[in-house]
Enzyme design. Sequence first.
Site, PDB file in Angstrom:
ATOM      1  CB  CYS A 114      -0.949  -0.014   1.184  1.00  0.00           C
ATOM      2  SG  CYS A 114      -1.984  -1.484   1.212  1.00  0.00           S
ATOM      3  CG  HIS A 255      -3.122   3.326   2.419  1.00  0.00           C
ATOM      4  ND1 HIS A 255      -3.769   2.883   1.293  1.00  0.00           N
ATOM      5  CD2 HIS A 255      -3.002   2.246   3.243  1.00  0.00           C
ATOM      6  CE1 HIS A 255      -4.023   1.592   1.428  1.00  0.00           C
ATOM      7  NE2 HIS A 255      -3.581   1.190   2.597  1.00  0.00           N
ATOM      8  CG  ASN A 285      -6.371  -1.105   1.745  1.00  0.00           C
ATOM      9  OD1 ASN A 285      -5.773  -0.707   0.753  1.00  0.00           O
ATOM     10  ND2 ASN A 285      -5.750  -1.509   2.838  1.00  0.00           N
TER      11      ASN A 285
HETATM   12  O1  UT7 Z   1      -2.942  -1.408   4.238  1.00  0.00           O
HETATM   13  C1  UT7 Z   1      -2.980  -2.036   5.489  1.00  0.00           C
HETATM   14  C2  UT7 Z   1      -4.155  -2.980   5.513  1.00  0.00           C
HETATM   15  N1  UT7 Z   1      -4.638  -3.449   6.769  1.00  0.00           N
HETATM   16  C3  UT7 Z   1      -5.237  -2.696   7.722  1.00  0.00           C
HETATM   17  O2  UT7 Z   1      -5.304  -1.500   7.693  1.00  0.00           O
HETATM   18  C4  UT7 Z   1      -5.878  -3.472   8.854  1.00  0.00           C
HETATM   19  C5  UT7 Z   1      -6.018  -2.684  10.124  1.00  0.00           C
HETATM   20  N2  UT7 Z   1      -6.873  -3.393  11.060  1.00  0.00           N
HETATM   21  C6  UT7 Z   1      -8.230  -3.267  11.068  1.00  0.00           C
HETATM   22  O3  UT7 Z   1      -8.784  -2.491  10.295  1.00  0.00           O
HETATM   23  C7  UT7 Z   1      -9.005  -4.066  12.083  1.00  0.00           C
HETATM   24  O4  UT7 Z   1      -8.123  -4.849  12.863  1.00  0.00           O
HETATM   25  C8  UT7 Z   1     -10.078  -4.994  11.440  1.00  0.00           C
HETATM   26  C9  UT7 Z   1     -11.232  -4.145  10.942  1.00  0.00           C
HETATM   27  C10 UT7 Z   1      -9.504  -5.816  10.322  1.00  0.00           C
HETATM   28  C11 UT7 Z   1     -10.639  -5.958  12.500  1.00  0.00           C
HETATM   29  O5  UT7 Z   1     -11.160  -5.211  13.595  1.00  0.00           O
HETATM   30  P1  UT7 Z   1     -10.791  -5.640  15.105  1.00  0.00           P
HETATM   31  O6  UT7 Z   1     -11.540  -4.730  15.980  1.00  0.00           O
HETATM   32  O7  UT7 Z   1      -9.297  -5.662  15.204  1.00  0.00           O
HETATM   33  O8  UT7 Z   1     -11.422  -7.078  15.197  1.00  0.00           O
HETATM   34  P2  UT7 Z   1     -10.737  -8.478  15.586  1.00  0.00           P
HETATM   35  O9  UT7 Z   1     -10.005  -9.043  14.428  1.00  0.00           O
HETATM   36  O10 UT7 Z   1     -10.007  -8.346  16.894  1.00  0.00           O
HETATM   37  O11 UT7 Z   1     -12.023  -9.341  15.867  1.00  0.00           O
HETATM   38  C12 UT7 Z   1     -12.920  -9.058  16.962  1.00  0.00           C
HETATM   39  C13 UT7 Z   1     -14.086 -10.012  16.880  1.00  0.00           C
HETATM   40  C14 UT7 Z   1     -13.665 -11.465  16.743  1.00  0.00           C
HETATM   41  O12 UT7 Z   1     -14.607 -12.239  17.452  1.00  0.00           O
HETATM   42  P3  UT7 Z   1     -14.250 -12.860  18.874  1.00  0.00           P
HETATM   43  O13 UT7 Z   1     -13.031 -13.702  18.653  1.00  0.00           O
HETATM   44  O14 UT7 Z   1     -13.981 -11.655  19.760  1.00  0.00           O
HETATM   45  O15 UT7 Z   1     -15.478 -13.614  19.214  1.00  0.00           O
HETATM   46  C15 UT7 Z   1     -13.784 -11.746  15.285  1.00  0.00           C
HETATM   47  O16 UT7 Z   1     -14.038 -13.100  15.001  1.00  0.00           O
HETATM   48  O17 UT7 Z   1     -14.861  -9.736  15.716  1.00  0.00           O
HETATM   49  C16 UT7 Z   1     -14.982 -10.911  14.913  1.00  0.00           C
HETATM   50  N3  UT7 Z   1     -14.969 -10.526  13.503  1.00  0.00           N
HETATM   51  C17 UT7 Z   1     -16.081 -10.192  12.829  1.00  0.00           C
HETATM   52  N4  UT7 Z   1     -17.372 -10.129  13.201  1.00  0.00           N
HETATM   53  C18 UT7 Z   1     -18.275  -9.728  12.270  1.00  0.00           C
HETATM   54  C19 UT7 Z   1     -13.898 -10.388  12.671  1.00  0.00           C
HETATM   55  N5  UT7 Z   1     -14.305  -9.987  11.458  1.00  0.00           N
HETATM   56  C20 UT7 Z   1     -15.657  -9.834  11.538  1.00  0.00           C
HETATM   57  C21 UT7 Z   1     -16.631  -9.449  10.606  1.00  0.00           C
HETATM   58  N6  UT7 Z   1     -17.911  -9.390  11.020  1.00  0.00           N
HETATM   59  N7  UT7 Z   1     -16.319  -9.091   9.330  1.00  0.00           N
END
Ligand code: UT7
Length: 333
Positions: A114, A255, A285
Amino acid sequence: MKPLKIAGIGYCVPETVITNDDLTKLYETSDEWIYSRTGIKERRVVSGNETAIDLGYNAAQKALNKSGFKPEDIDCIISAASAPPQLYPTLSCTLQTKLGIPNQVPAFDLTAACTGLIYALQVARGFIGAGIYKTILIVAADNNSKITNWEDRGTSILFGDGAGAMVVTESDDGVDDILSIDISADGSIGQMIQTNMPSQCCPLVEQADEVGTGKIIMNGKDVYKFAVSTVPAYVEKCIEKSGMKSEDIDYLIPHQANQRIIESIQNRLKYTDDKVISNIKYYGNTSAASIPIALVEGVEQGKIKLGSTAVLCGFGAGMTWGAAVIRLRKGIC
Ligand code: UT7
């Protein structure tokens, strides 16, 4: 160093829209969950035989038209590609032929995920500054949707496809459009975002324990923490290097990875909303293409007035990051 002029910028996104509601057909998720955590409502994806090559071609055509340069004026092509449809021939070589740029010019891709657009701009600046090449076409194009694991709701909600292009040239009026630029990397945290190529060893030897899937694997939480702890302060340093004060820069064009990350940079710079260009809601993204898409669309929508200055910043797999303070001349898009 010879000064550089940004002569033209263009972008292209595919027609097909995938909304958050559409994603609920693939896995358990909701528009509320995705929008509140990322700021994304929808993204564009290629379909059928359409690829990043088509998007890059259209974006490059627009940048060329705006710049007033013809294909034969281009003496180097650099593409920022981290999810191209093919590893080789490279995106740059393929576009060279499609755009009718004469064969003798160098054409190569660089992979900085990115941050690719800012890496390519720094490389182009070196070439132009040293007098090696005069007019360079930069293309940032990825079809992320083809390497996304559509079963992984933690990553596939984020990415979209798109392309941006820039024509940069030796400045004819002595004014340098790059007020400051810096690129950086830390491979020791590279495991945060990976795409491992499918592979095999020679059938006559022992096989590797693991083979790549060719899909994006990401630890979203770690990437998020990295971005908010590293990028805002880094952007501030890049502004310092330009000799400008952050309040004197007209726009922040970051970005588009996550709206909350964009806001962390905005808060650090104490910028009001009208100075910050965000279109992540509609495109997700689009990796290296996200900055030029946001820039040109910002001009089209009247959010950006040309004859101004902007700070660009990117970060992504590698991990890589970079920032630039640039002049946006009238007529570039
Ligand atoms: O160019 C660089 C590209 N990458 C980025 O910029 C990524 C930066 N990170 C993020 O944007 C965030 O970390 C995400 C949006 C990807 C994820 O958000 P988060 O608040 O970090 O969620 P998490 O991965 O810690 O997941 C929290 C919970 C989990 O459930 P449990 O284990 O707490 O029961 C996940 O399974 O949310 C669940 N989960 C979802 N639930 C509904 C993960 N993805 C989803 C989803 N819908 N799409």
